[in-house]
Every structure is written in C-alpha cells, then in structure tokens.
Design a protein around this motif. Sequence first.
Motif, PDB file in Angstrom:
ATOM      1  N   ALA A 136       0.821  -1.211   0.000  1.00  0.00           N
ATOM      2  CA  ALA A 136       0.000   0.000   0.000  1.00  0.00           C
ATOM      3  C   ALA A 136       0.852   1.257   0.000  1.00  0.00           C
ATOM      4  O   ALA A 136       0.622   2.190  -0.785  1.00  0.00           O
ATOM      5  CB  ALA A 136      -0.929  -0.013   1.216  1.00  0.00           C
ATOM      6  N   MET A 137       1.867   1.294   0.870  1.00  0.00           N
ATOM      7  CA  MET A 137       2.698   2.494   0.979  1.00  0.00           C
ATOM      8  C   MET A 137       3.532   2.717  -0.270  1.00  0.00           C
ATOM      9  O   MET A 137       3.765   3.861  -0.687  1.00  0.00           O
ATOM     10  CB  MET A 137       3.595   2.390   2.208  1.00  0.00           C
ATOM     11  CG  MET A 137       2.848   2.468   3.529  1.00  0.00           C
ATOM     12  SD  MET A 137       3.939   2.375   4.979  1.00  0.00           S
ATOM     13  CE  MET A 137       4.839   3.934   4.836  1.00  0.00           C
ATOM     14  N   SER A 138       3.985   1.644  -0.903  1.00  0.00           N
ATOM     15  CA  SER A 138       4.799   1.815  -2.113  1.00  0.00           C
ATOM     16  C   SER A 138       3.970   2.359  -3.268  1.00  0.00           C
ATOM     17  O   SER A 138       4.467   3.127  -4.087  1.00  0.00           O
ATOM     18  CB  SER A 138       5.454   0.486  -2.500  1.00  0.00           C
ATOM     19  OG  SER A 138       4.482  -0.493  -2.836  1.00  0.00           O
ATOM     20  N   ILE A 139       2.693   1.981  -3.316  1.00  0.00           N
ATOM     21  CA  ILE A 139       1.812   2.507  -4.360  1.00  0.00           C
ATOM     22  C   ILE A 139       1.476   3.966  -4.087  1.00  0.00           C
ATOM     23  O   ILE A 139       1.395   4.784  -5.000  1.00  0.00           O
ATOM     24  CB  ILE A 139       0.528   1.658  -4.454  1.00  0.00           C
ATOM     25  CG1 ILE A 139       0.855   0.263  -4.992  1.00  0.00           C
ATOM     26  CG2 ILE A 139      -0.529   2.333  -5.336  1.00  0.00           C
ATOM     27  CD1 ILE A 139      -0.307  -0.714  -4.918  1.00  0.00           C
ATOM     28  N   PHE A 140       1.286   4.292  -2.802  1.00  0.00           N
ATOM     29  CA  PHE A 140       0.912   5.652  -2.438  1.00  0.00           C
ATOM     30  C   PHE A 140       2.158   6.535  -2.358  1.00  0.00           C
ATOM     31  O   PHE A 140       2.758   6.726  -1.304  1.00  0.00           O
ATOM     32  CB  PHE A 140       0.166   5.656  -1.106  1.00  0.00           C
ATOM     33  CG  PHE A 140      -0.366   7.016  -0.722  1.00  0.00           C
ATOM     34  CD1 PHE A 140      -1.361   7.623  -1.459  1.00  0.00           C
ATOM     35  CD2 PHE A 140       0.151   7.689   0.373  1.00  0.00           C
ATOM     36  CE1 PHE A 140      -1.840   8.871  -1.121  1.00  0.00           C
ATOM     37  CE2 PHE A 140      -0.321   8.938   0.733  1.00  0.00           C
ATOM     38  CZ  PHE A 140      -1.324   9.530  -0.025  1.00  0.00           C
ATOM     39  N   GLY A 141       2.569   7.023  -3.499  1.00  0.00           N
ATOM     40  CA  GLY A 141       3.677   7.980  -3.564  1.00  0.00           C
ATOM     41  C   GLY A 141       5.031   7.402  -3.235  1.00  0.00           C
ATOM     42  O   GLY A 141       5.936   8.134  -2.833  1.00  0.00           O
ATOM     43  N   ILE A 178      -1.067   6.668 -14.335  1.00  0.00           N
ATOM     44  CA  ILE A 178      -0.957   7.799 -13.416  1.00  0.00           C
ATOM     45  C   ILE A 178       0.425   7.806 -12.764  1.00  0.00           C
ATOM     46  O   ILE A 178       1.087   6.777 -12.666  1.00  0.00           O
ATOM     47  CB  ILE A 178      -2.050   7.775 -12.325  1.00  0.00           C
ATOM     48  CG1 ILE A 178      -1.986   6.476 -11.495  1.00  0.00           C
ATOM     49  CG2 ILE A 178      -3.419   7.977 -12.925  1.00  0.00           C
ATOM     50  CD1 ILE A 178      -2.923   6.475 -10.300  1.00  0.00           C
ATOM     51  N   ASP A 179       0.828   8.991 -12.350  1.00  0.00           N
ATOM     52  CA  ASP A 179       2.136   9.182 -11.715  1.00  0.00           C
ATOM     53  C   ASP A 179       1.969   9.069 -10.201  1.00  0.00           C
ATOM     54  O   ASP A 179       1.303   9.897  -9.575  1.00  0.00           O
ATOM     55  CB  ASP A 179       2.675  10.564 -12.093  1.00  0.00           C
ATOM     56  CG  ASP A 179       4.075  10.830 -11.535  1.00  0.00           C
ATOM     57  OD1 ASP A 179       4.604   9.956 -10.812  1.00  0.00           O
ATOM     58  OD2 ASP A 179       4.620  11.913 -11.815  1.00  0.00           O
ATOM     59  N   VAL A 180       2.557   8.037  -9.616  1.00  0.00           N
ATOM     60  CA  VAL A 180       2.488   7.869  -8.158  1.00  0.00           C
ATOM     61  C   VAL A 180       3.895   7.913  -7.557  1.00  0.00           C
ATOM     62  O   VAL A 180       4.153   7.332  -6.512  1.00  0.00           O
ATOM     63  CB  VAL A 180       1.787   6.542  -7.786  1.00  0.00           C
ATOM     64  CG1 VAL A 180       0.323   6.567  -8.203  1.00  0.00           C
ATOM     65  CG2 VAL A 180       2.513   5.338  -8.401  1.00  0.00           C
ATOM     66  N   SER A 181       4.792   8.626  -8.220  1.00  0.00           N
ATOM     67  CA  SER A 181       6.192   8.643  -7.795  1.00  0.00           C
ATOM     68  C   SER A 181       6.410   9.459  -6.529  1.00  0.00           C
ATOM     69  O   SER A 181       7.423   9.288  -5.856  1.00  0.00           O
ATOM     70  CB  SER A 181       7.074   9.197  -8.915  1.00  0.00           C
ATOM     71  OG  SER A 181       6.684  10.516  -9.257  1.00  0.00           O
ATOM     72  N   GLU A 182       5.488  10.343  -6.192  1.00  0.00           N
ATOM     73  CA  GLU A 182       5.558  11.125  -4.964  1.00  0.00           C
ATOM     74  C   GLU A 182       4.169  11.201  -4.351  1.00  0.00           C
ATOM     75  O   GLU A 182       3.156  11.041  -5.050  1.00  0.00           O
ATOM     76  CB  GLU A 182       6.099  12.530  -5.238  1.00  0.00           C
ATOM     77  CG  GLU A 182       7.532  12.543  -5.761  1.00  0.00           C
ATOM     78  CD  GLU A 182       8.022  13.951  -6.067  1.00  0.00           C
ATOM     79  OE1 GLU A 182       7.267  14.915  -5.797  1.00  0.00           O
ATOM     80  OE2 GLU A 182       9.142  14.076  -6.577  1.00  0.00           O
ATOM     81  N   ILE A 183       4.109  11.469  -3.045  1.00  0.00           N
ATOM     82  CA  ILE A 183       2.819  11.453  -2.352  1.00  0.00           C
ATOM     83  C   ILE A 183       1.861  12.499  -2.919  1.00  0.00           C
ATOM     84  O   ILE A 183       0.685  12.205  -3.156  1.00  0.00           O
ATOM     85  CB  ILE A 183       3.027  11.665  -0.838  1.00  0.00           C
ATOM     86  CG1 ILE A 183       3.688  10.420  -0.227  1.00  0.00           C
ATOM     87  CG2 ILE A 183       1.700  11.941  -0.136  1.00  0.00           C
ATOM     88  CD1 ILE A 183       4.054  10.544   1.232  1.00  0.00           C
ATOM     89  N   ASP A 184       2.343  13.722  -3.152  1.00  0.00           N
ATOM     90  CA  ASP A 184       1.428  14.745  -3.651  1.00  0.00           C
ATOM     91  C   ASP A 184       0.915  14.405  -5.052  1.00  0.00           C
ATOM     92  O   ASP A 184      -0.234  14.706  -5.391  1.00  0.00           O
ATOM     93  CB  ASP A 184       2.087  16.131  -3.630  1.00  0.00           C
ATOM     94  CG  ASP A 184       3.383  16.203  -4.420  1.00  0.00           C
ATOM     95  OD1 ASP A 184       3.905  15.142  -4.816  1.00  0.00           O
ATOM     96  OD2 ASP A 184       3.891  17.322  -4.623  1.00  0.00           O
TER      97      ASP A 184
END
Length: 506
Positions: free
Chosen positions: A306-311, A329-335
């Motif tokens: 979960a955390m790796s997917i979320f930003g 979609i870009d999930v490379s950072e949390i924002d």
Amino acid sequence: MTPLLEMRAITKTFPGVKALDQVNLQVAEGEIHAICGENGAGKSTLMKVLSGVYPAGSYDGEIHYDGALAQFRDISDSEARGIIIIHQELALVPLLSIAENLFLGNERAAKGVIDWRETFQRTEALLKKVGLKEAPATRIEQLGVGKQQLVEIAKALSKEVKLLILDEPTAALSEADSQALLDLMLELKTQGVTQIIISHKLNEVRRVADTVTVIRDGTSVSTMTAASGDITEDRIVRDMVGRDMSDRYPARARNPGETLLDVKNWNVWHPEHAERQVIRDVNFHVRKGEVVGIAGLMGAGRTELAMSIFGRSYGRNISGSVSLKGQPIDVSEIDRAIDAGLAYVTEDRKSLGLVLDEDIQTNITLANLPGVAKAGVINEREETQVAEKYRGAMNIRTPSVFQKVVNLSGGNQQKVVLSKWLFAQPEVLILDEPTRGIDVGAKFEIYGIINDLAAQGKGVVMISSEMPELLGMCDRIYVMNEGALVGELTAEDASQERIMSLIVTD
C-alpha cells in the motif's frame, strides 16, 4: 473471592463534560476482570483515577484497595501499593537494554553505584517468568512489539505487582503474539496476580476473563461472570452500544462497475537492505463501487504494498505501473498520488495519520489545503465550515472542531483521518487496518462509511488482520504471503479456512 479493589460511585468531571458518572467496579483478588466499552465510554479515565494520574480530590467517590481506603496522590503512590498499568503505547526506551528498562527509576544500586551483576541476574529471572529468552543486554529496538509487551509485564513483575492493568494489550500484536500474551495472563493468574484487561477483542475477553464490567457513556451498566455463563459476545455488545447488533456488518448492494484502479507487475525492494525483495510481481485491480480486501499474516507485505503505491512512501527500486480509469498515473511522490486520485489511511493513525497536537479542523483540511485557500491564503471561515460538515457527516463526537485531536477517542480519531482523505476527493481509498483499536459501535459506523463510498462509485482497498471483517465487508479478497499475491477469492467463495489454506500452501 475477597475484593482486592472496590471503586464506589466514581464521578469525574472535566470542563463541560462528565466523563464518569457514579461508576462502580469490584475486582476480586486473583481474578482476571475485563472492562469493556465503546471508545470514549470512560474506561481509561477510570483507570487514571485508580492509578493516581487523576489524584484523590480531583474526583468524587471512594477507592477501597487491599482492605483500606486509598487516596493516591500520583502514579508512584499507586505503584508503591502494587498497582501497575501497562498502556497501549508502551513506555519503553528503545535505545536502552531490557535490563536498563526493567529497572529504570528502580535501579539496583548501592551508594549511588549500579550493581550490574544483580541487575542482570534479576532480569534473567524476570524474563524467564514471562517466557522471553533474550539476553538482558538486548536493546528494546531489536525486539518486536509482542516481545516488548512481555518486557513491560516483566517490568511490572519487578515492582512486585499485585494488581496488573493491561490497556488494549493485543491491539498491535499478531495472532500468535496475542495468544502468547493471553497464555501469560492465565499463568500470572495461577501465581495470584489480579488483573484488569481493557480490550475491544471480545473473543479474547471471553477466553481469559472471570468477570466483565461494561461501561457506557461514563456509567457502569452491567457486570457478568464466567461462572454464571453470562459472558457472551452478543451480551457484551448489546450492553456496550445500548442496542442489539445482530448483524455487525451493514448490508450493501454489491454492483461493481468497470475497472477503476489497475496495478501491474509491481515490485519493491527493501529501503535499507538492497538485496531483499519485499513485493514480488503483484497484479491486482479494483472496480468502481467495489470493496477489495487484502488478507495475510503479519509481515506478508500488505502495508508495504500500500505504501509503495501511495507515492512510493516505502521501498526502493520500485517498478511496475498504476492506471486509473484506463490511463497511467504518476504515483512517484505522495502529492502526485493524491493529485492522481489516491488516498491512503495508514494503520498508524497517531504517528502517521494525524497531527495530534492540532485541532480537528486543521487535520481535516490538511490533505487538501487548496480546497480552503485562495492565492495561497487559507480562508479560516471556509475551513471551519468544511470541518463542521465532516463532523456532522461522520458523527465525530466532540464539543467543537477546535478540539485537539489528541483528546479524542480512537474511533473519533479514525473518523478525522477518514474525513481528511474524503475532503481530498479521491477515486480510490486504501484503508490499512481501518478499525484497529476501536470498539464495535465505532466499527459499525466506519463500515457504513465504507459502504457509502462504494455506493458513490469509489474504489476501496481494505487491508485487515481480522478475517471476519474482510469476509463481512469485501466483494473480493486477495490473499498475500511473503510479498506475493497467492490467491483471489470472491465474497461467495471466501472463508477463513480457504484464506488460511492459500497462505500455508503457498
């Protein structure tokens, strides 16, 4: 059995709030006595009165302990009489050794010099009593949460405990660690240690408790005993919430739509150990209006996924793709993950989900400040309106949205976390242990919120260590083991036995 403790007509008032109202509690010597109640019912307040955190004179009523009227001035006063509380948030110093923690403030010393030989000898004896084989010099940070809990009990035994109070002792433990702790409680009972356990896990209460007292809205409403056969989960739940809850999972029309979230070929390596792969070739999807569960044992990799997917908030050398509504979609950072439409409700709401020393209003708008700002300046009136809206919609029990979050019960804190992410208007919510440490009444309300989100066409990913919760709430369940998905079950096909079978035969 002779009462070791009797609390008579205890009433405790804070400004504008009566936290306890004429509460009565009688604990027999040598028994395990459970106190059950919803979050905010007054259980912890009652124990703070007992231990002297709220000293004599700050409450009405009487405490009779060990045959005499007790008027504890502070916690050291109650500890001197053998009353020891182990809180849900453990009070250990991570960088100190087990031995140093056991005797911190109670050092084995002569003329100001610590006798390390005696300290280590006594530590070894205490660790043996609680079933730990670690060396006394082992640092606390090297132990898992389950073993740290046992160290806390050893610390209590070092103070010659007569009445041991455990506040949600298994909330953060695995099933195996929980059972080991319950076994230890039963062993301590044979040694004559009287115990009070505060717990929301009613199956555990039924296993160890001789007597159960239920507190609701600051008042003691019932006491039942194992000897009379009164202790049942249904009876406890009914007395806790003041109504029957024959169905603990609210009904929902299951009608998933098209694929909303699609994760493909997801691989993650450990952030510190470069050679260790944590997530292996994971593929899963979530449809509109669908609640998808992820089951697995502690350490299976669910939170890391979960955390790796979320930003990419966990891991390194992450590879794979994430699509929403068919578009990458870009999930490379949390924002960027938030902007793309993802939200993540962490399993650790106190450390990672909330700013405890800030008020409800500030926490609710934190993930979407542009929603209450213009030209970079927050509109405080609009922020208050948003907070009041979610306070009502989520039934957050508080006198004001300006109340600090640290003062809320666990269930109400969780509602604030959910409000924060709902205000961010996500398409997919990842909920990691969304009901951990909260009572059955608050759980039912959160289940209703999850169902409402699904009805709005949102996608929900639900990680939970409670299999009945997954079975009661989810349309599909993925089973995870050692960083990989090892099975997928529909709601109709899923059972605890099938889930465990997939885990152990992988």
